[in-house]
Design a protein around this motif. Structure first.
Motif, PDB file in Angstrom:
ATOM      1  N   GLN A  22       0.835  -1.196   0.000  1.00 47.24           N
ATOM      2  CA  GLN A  22       0.000   0.000   0.000  1.00 47.24           C
ATOM      3  C   GLN A  22       0.878   1.257   0.000  1.00 47.24           C
ATOM      4  O   GLN A  22       1.864   1.329   0.729  1.00 47.24           O
ATOM      5  N   VAL A  23       0.486   2.218  -0.826  1.00 40.50           N
ATOM      6  CA  VAL A  23       1.312   3.415  -1.004  1.00 40.50           C
ATOM      7  C   VAL A  23       0.421   4.657  -0.914  1.00 40.50           C
ATOM      8  O   VAL A  23      -0.737   4.620  -1.334  1.00 40.50           O
TER       9      VAL A  23
ATOM     10  N   ALA B 152      -0.098   6.771  -9.727  1.00 39.15           N
ATOM     11  CA  ALA B 152      -1.167   5.957  -9.135  1.00 39.15           C
ATOM     12  C   ALA B 152      -1.594   4.854 -10.105  1.00 39.15           C
ATOM     13  O   ALA B 152      -1.706   3.683  -9.732  1.00 39.15           O
ATOM     14  N   ALA B 153      -1.803   5.228 -11.379  1.00 40.10           N
ATOM     15  CA  ALA B 153      -2.241   4.242 -12.381  1.00 40.10           C
ATOM     16  C   ALA B 153      -1.189   3.141 -12.555  1.00 40.10           C
ATOM     17  O   ALA B 153      -1.521   1.955 -12.621  1.00 40.10           O
TER      18      ALA B 153
ATOM     19  N   ILE C   9      -2.057  -1.178  -3.585  1.00 41.19           N
ATOM     20  CA  ILE C   9      -3.200  -0.345  -3.182  1.00 41.19           C
ATOM     21  C   ILE C   9      -2.701   1.094  -3.106  1.00 41.19           C
ATOM     22  O   ILE C   9      -1.659   1.374  -2.495  1.00 41.19           O
ATOM     23  N   VAL C  10      -3.438   2.007  -3.760  1.00 45.48           N
ATOM     24  CA  VAL C  10      -2.947   3.397  -3.844  1.00 45.48           C
ATOM     25  C   VAL C  10      -3.968   4.348  -3.227  1.00 45.48           C
ATOM     26  O   VAL C  10      -5.152   4.328  -3.591  1.00 45.48           O
ATOM     27  N   HIS C  11      -3.491   5.180  -2.303  1.00 40.97           N
ATOM     28  CA  HIS C  11      -4.295   6.272  -1.747  1.00 40.97           C
ATOM     29  C   HIS C  11      -3.716   7.574  -2.274  1.00 40.97           C
ATOM     30  O   HIS C  11      -2.520   7.818  -2.125  1.00 40.97           O
ATOM     31  N   VAL C  12      -4.581   8.401  -2.869  1.00 43.18           N
ATOM     32  CA  VAL C  12      -4.113   9.701  -3.369  1.00 43.18           C
ATOM     33  C   VAL C  12      -4.638  10.795  -2.447  1.00 43.18           C
ATOM     34  O   VAL C  12      -5.843  10.880  -2.193  1.00 43.18           O
TER      35      VAL C  12
ATOM     36  N   VAL D 248      -8.280   3.149  -7.108  1.00 40.81           N
ATOM     37  CA  VAL D 248      -7.540   4.194  -6.378  1.00 40.81           C
ATOM     38  C   VAL D 248      -8.490   4.837  -5.358  1.00 40.81           C
ATOM     39  O   VAL D 248      -9.656   5.092  -5.650  1.00 40.81           O
ATOM     40  N   VAL D 249      -7.982   5.077  -4.139  1.00 42.16           N
ATOM     41  CA  VAL D 249      -8.797   5.701  -3.091  1.00 42.16           C
ATOM     42  C   VAL D 249      -8.342   7.159  -2.959  1.00 42.16           C
ATOM     43  O   VAL D 249      -7.154   7.431  -2.756  1.00 42.16           O
TER      44      VAL D 249
END
Ligand SMILES: Cc1cc2nc3c(=O)[nH]c(=O)nc-3n(C[C@H](O)[C@H](O)[C@H](O)COP(=O)(O)OP(=O)(O)OC[C@H]3O[C@@H](n4cnc5c(N)ncnc54)[C@H](O)[C@@H]3O)c2cc1C
Ligand code: FES
Length: 506
Positions: A267-268, A281-282, A290-293, A322-323
């Motif tokens: 997770q990043v 992110a993409a 798992i990507v949180h922006v 993407v979250v």
């Protein structure tokens, strides 16, 4: 093997099959060849763009040129020469013969011959500071134009010039191997006698003595100098974080470092919801992370593309998992926990910061060159110091279409400015009048953008943004300043052409 769907152009094709302005892909000895009729002349050229293999049959023919639908490279139909970046290499040409009502494609023509005479001005030595888009395109153009003197390119990067846009896209996503990334192989520099000096930062410029000094104490004399120093990521201190957790993305090694870290990451957190942040992110989603922006803006990319396209970009990323945490930023970091200003904590194996760039213009400032949020240049890309030019992300130039002094961070603009600067350093006096263009890739959606609109009063949408088939015009006082398109490449090329015509009419 010849393709049964495509006609063998050696056997001839009826003239009536290609109306004026028409195009057709056939084969010659098994190779795809594009036959074009323009102003009642026939041309046969390679069917694919030398940049990323874009299908030129879907491009725009303008007199004796064909423009690529993907990123607007332009080729001469007569010689195959790559007239405009991002393509730097020519396409092939074939000889065409008309016999009665039939057109025959004959043998391959000799490759595009570049300048057979020496340029009017032959500086004793040329120095380019910067090994990026502008620097490489300039070096290429110096030799294309027949400059035979000393040519030195000094770069702070550890790698020779790379395809920087790829670093956040296919390469980061694992879809492009490392050997696709250098723009040119090592021998390209030696064959052209380009003295490429890597890992070397220029720290002082004496524009009176015409001398550059680098960090390691070496000095370089120049007769004419190009500053192509680009831009560098804005560094955002995150309270409580350690340097090993934080990643920026500008260089090849930055991208490689992120990839190395990703192999063990689940997770990043990506800080920033503009181009770099969202492309990262993409690409990380493509690697299963798992990507949180996290970003202070309410809508991604709203400042550049407006609220509707921004909302579409958000939903596109959300549909890929993407979250988003918008309207807030990082408050502090404690170990692997990232706490947001809204109070939520997210576990992150590492953090990528994509919060914008600033022009790398310290050298120019130190030398006393005229500055205005970047290095000020005139329409010939000359700075305020005699014999010193600037191009690319670091330069602010008078854009003839918007009639404003602008500075952009676009790959194609940097390359085209590098090319124009090189020509002008050889005495050609060409104005830089190209219409700005950039593209951005998110999963299978490419957004193309021509023109430049820092603000607008109206946005007109033609088509359907959600259906990924649209053209979006950004207007001020009724005048179209920029056009963004999704899946409408011809519209993007036509908008560019219309803006060019408007510049000519001025
Ligand atoms: C990850 C990423 C993805 C991108 N994707 C896109 C895209 O999809 N579409 C698009 O249009 N644009 C994209 N861009 C922007 C595009 O890459 C830039 O606009 C372009 O690279 C600018 O070219 P430049 O030559 O001005 O600067 P750069 O390419 O950044 O090159 C600058 C060079 O100068 C060197 N340098 C700086 N200071 C010194 C010094 N003092 N001494 C010696 N060397 C120095 C640097 O080391 C570097 O080699 C992207 C950028 C990044 C980072
Ligand atoms: S593929 Fe043609 S310009 Fe990029």
């Amino acid at each position: 093997m010849s393709d049964p769907e495509k006609p063998d152009l050696k056997n001839g094709i009826a003239v009536s099959n290609i109306p004026d302005g028409g195009k057709l892909v056939g084969t010659v000895d098994g190779e795809d060849v594009l036959l074009i009729r323009s102003r009642n002349q026939f041309f046969a050229v390679g069917a694919y763009c030398t940049h990323y293999h874009g299908p030129l049959v879907d491009g725009l023919v303008v007199n004796e040129e064909v423009r690529c639908p993907w990123h607007h490279a332009c080729f001469s139909l007569r010689t195959g020469e790559a007239l405009r970046a991002p393509a730097l290499d020519s396409i092939e040409c074939w000889r065409v013969e008309q016999a009665g009502e039939k057109i025959f494609v004959k043998e391959r023509a000799a490759p595009a011959a570049y300048a057979s005479t020496s340029p009017a001005v032959q500086p004793s030595s040329v120095v380019i500071i910067g090994g990026g888009a502008a620097g490489l395109a300039a070096a290429d153009m110096f030799r294309r134009e027949g400059y035979g003197g000393l040519l030195t390119m000094i770069s702070a990067d550890s790698a020779p010039p790379v395809d920087r846009p790829n670093l956040s896209k296919d390469f980061l996503a694992g879809a492009a191997p490392a050997d696709w990334i250098p723009l040119r192989p090592p021998e390209w520099y030696s064959e052209r006698k380009i003295n490429l000096v890597l890992n070397s930062r220029a720290i002082s410029l004496d524009s009176k003595q015409k001398r550059i000094r680098t960090e390691d104490g070496k000095t370089y004399e120049y007769e004419t100098l190009l500053l192509a120093t680009g831009a560098e990521p804005v560094k955002l201190p995150l309270q409580g974080s350690t340097s090993s957790q934080i990643f920026y993305l500008r260089s090849f090694s930055d991208s490689q470092n992120i990839i190395a870290k990703t192999s063990s990451a689940k997770q990043v957190v990506v800080v920033g919801a503009s181009f770099i942040g969202l492309e990262v992110a993409a690409s990380l989603r493509a690697r299963g992370v798992i990507v949180h922006v996290v970003a202070p803006s309410r809508v991604p990319m709203e400042k550049i593309l407006g609220a509707q396209v921004g909302a579409f970009v958000r939903s596109l990323h959300e549909s890929h998992g993407v979250v988003f945490h918008l309207g807030e930023t990082v408050s502090h970091v404690d170990g692997d926990m990232v706490t947001l200003t809204g109070g939520q904590s997210i576990r992150a194996d590492f953090i990528v910061l994509g919060v914008g760039v600033r022009p790398s213009s310290g050298l120019a400032e130190q030398a006393g060159l005229k500055m205005d949020r970047g290095i000020v240049v005139n329409e010939f890309l000359e700075t305020s110091a005699l014999g010193v030019f600037a191009a690319g992300d670091a330069a602010r130039w008078p854009d003839p279409y918007t009639r404003e002094r602008i500075r952009v961070e676009h790959w194609v603009v940097a390359e085209r400015q590098g090319q124009t600067a090189a020509k002008n350093m050889l005495g050609m006096r060409q104005k830089f009048e190209a219409v700005p263009f950039f593209w951005s890739q998110h999963y299978d959606v490419q957004i193309n953008y021509v023109g430049h609109a820092e603000n607008w009063d109206t946005i007109e949408v033609d088509g359907d943004i959600e259906k990924r088939d649209c053209s979006v015009s950004y207007k001020r006082d009724g005048r179209t300043l920029a056009v963004a398109t999704i899946s409408r490449d011809l519209k993007s090329l036509a908008a560019e052409l219309e803006m060019e015509s408007s510049i000519k009419r001025q």
